[in-house]
Design an enzyme around this catalytic site. Structure first.
Site, mmCIF file in Angstrom:
data_model
loop_
_atom_site.group_PDB
_atom_site.id
_atom_site.type_symbol
_atom_site.label_atom_id
_atom_site.label_comp_id
_atom_site.label_asym_id
_atom_site.label_seq_id
_atom_site.Cartn_x
_atom_site.Cartn_y
_atom_site.Cartn_z
ATOM 1 N N PRO A 132 7.296 1.408 -2.464
ATOM 2 C CG PRO A 132 9.508 0.961 -1.957
ATOM 3 C CD PRO A 132 8.221 1.386 -1.342
ATOM 4 C CD GLU A 133 2.141 0.385 -5.686
ATOM 5 O OE1 GLU A 133 1.586 -0.140 -6.658
ATOM 6 O OE2 GLU A 133 1.685 1.382 -5.100
#
Ligand SMILES: [Zn+2]
Length: 274
Positions: free
Chosen positions: A2-3
């Site tokens: 997850p960015e």
């Protein structure tokens, strides 16, 4: 992993469900998820109301009525789900709210963290500028990169330099800017910085519109998958043809992280050395 776009998608989904709600139970199935004393954390946040749900870089921040906060970091494989997932053994913590909302922190690799925060400002002050914030201008980016004689790809991954960008969106932004990942961060010309700044924003905003990229374990809180990976042009595309020129997408290692790029579209200037 997850960015920024994935964390922002999660924030958007849970904010209307828990903002203004009282946190009534924290079930810790894996106490190591808490940074610090787990019992002290529970007692300090139990029965407090969530006044806001914000994000900074890849950090999801729950602000509490006490002035304190809770910072959640999903790291490599963390997800926040609204229902018990199919693999309950991956759930490390469950946050329950007075309106019946439950958040299951699922995390296959168990690297994610929940951090009790005395002051949100103190917690986030070490991070670089927010790429979607007003402060993220070419001048600010130039200032951030000018101090670092490292490959621009490595600089973009450093959360102290710019917050929120990870491996896949750095690859996409560098392709969009036509920049070789090994270009020294402090050797970029004004025009290159301008294009990189625009590319970072465009890539992240596009990914948010697609509700993030579900390359691996990432899922929206309702369990659905994001579709941003369908728009990727070089990230995770090693061996595929470049969508612009047809050359084969290559991959090289930079500081132990893989970088996918087009050797034809992303030139390393002759005067650039790290
Ligand atoms: Zn190309």
């Amino acid at each position: 992993m997850p960015e920024l776009p994935e964390v922002e998608t999660i924030r958007t989904a849970i904010e209307p469900l828990i903002r203004g709600e009282r946190l009534i139970e924290i079930e810790l199935r894996d106490r190591t998820i808490i940074r610090g004393d787990a019992e002290a954390f529970r007692s300090s946040v139990m029965n407090t109301r969530v006044t806001d749900v914000t994000r900074r870089g890849k950090h999801l921040l729950l602000l509490l009525e006490t002035g304190r906060g809770i910072a959640l970091h999903l790291r490599m494989t963390g997800s926040l789900l609204l229902k018990e997932p199919e693999r309950p053994n991956r759930v490390r913590a469950v946050l329950s709210f007075a309106n019946g909302t439950r958040l299951f922190f699922s995390d296959m690799r168990r690297l994610g963290t929940i951090t009790p925060v005395e002051s949100i400002e103190d917690y986030i002050c070490r991070l670089g500028p927010e790429p979607l914030g007003d402060e993220f201008t070419p001048d600010r980016l130039a200032c951030c990169l000018a101090k670092h004689r490292i490959p621009v790809k490595a600089a973009l991954l450093d959360q102290h330099i710019v917050a929120g960008i990870g491996n896949m969106y750095a690859d996409e932004a560098l392709f969009e800017a036509g920049m070789h990942p090994l270009t020294p961060a402090n050797a970029l010309r004004d025009e290159q910085i301008f294009h990189l700044c625009q590319a970072i924003r465009a890539v992240l905003e596009r990914a948010i519109t697609c509700q993030g990229a579900s390359i691996n374990t990432y899922a929206l809180p309702n369990g659905e998958r994001g579709t941003a990976h369908d728009t990727f042009r070089v990230a995770h595309k090693q061996g595929a043809p470049c969508p612009e020129c047809g050359a084969t997408i290559a991959r090289l290692m930079i500081r132990k992280r893989g970088a996918c790029y087009c050797p034809s579209c992303q030139h390393l200037r002759n005067d650039s050395t790290v």
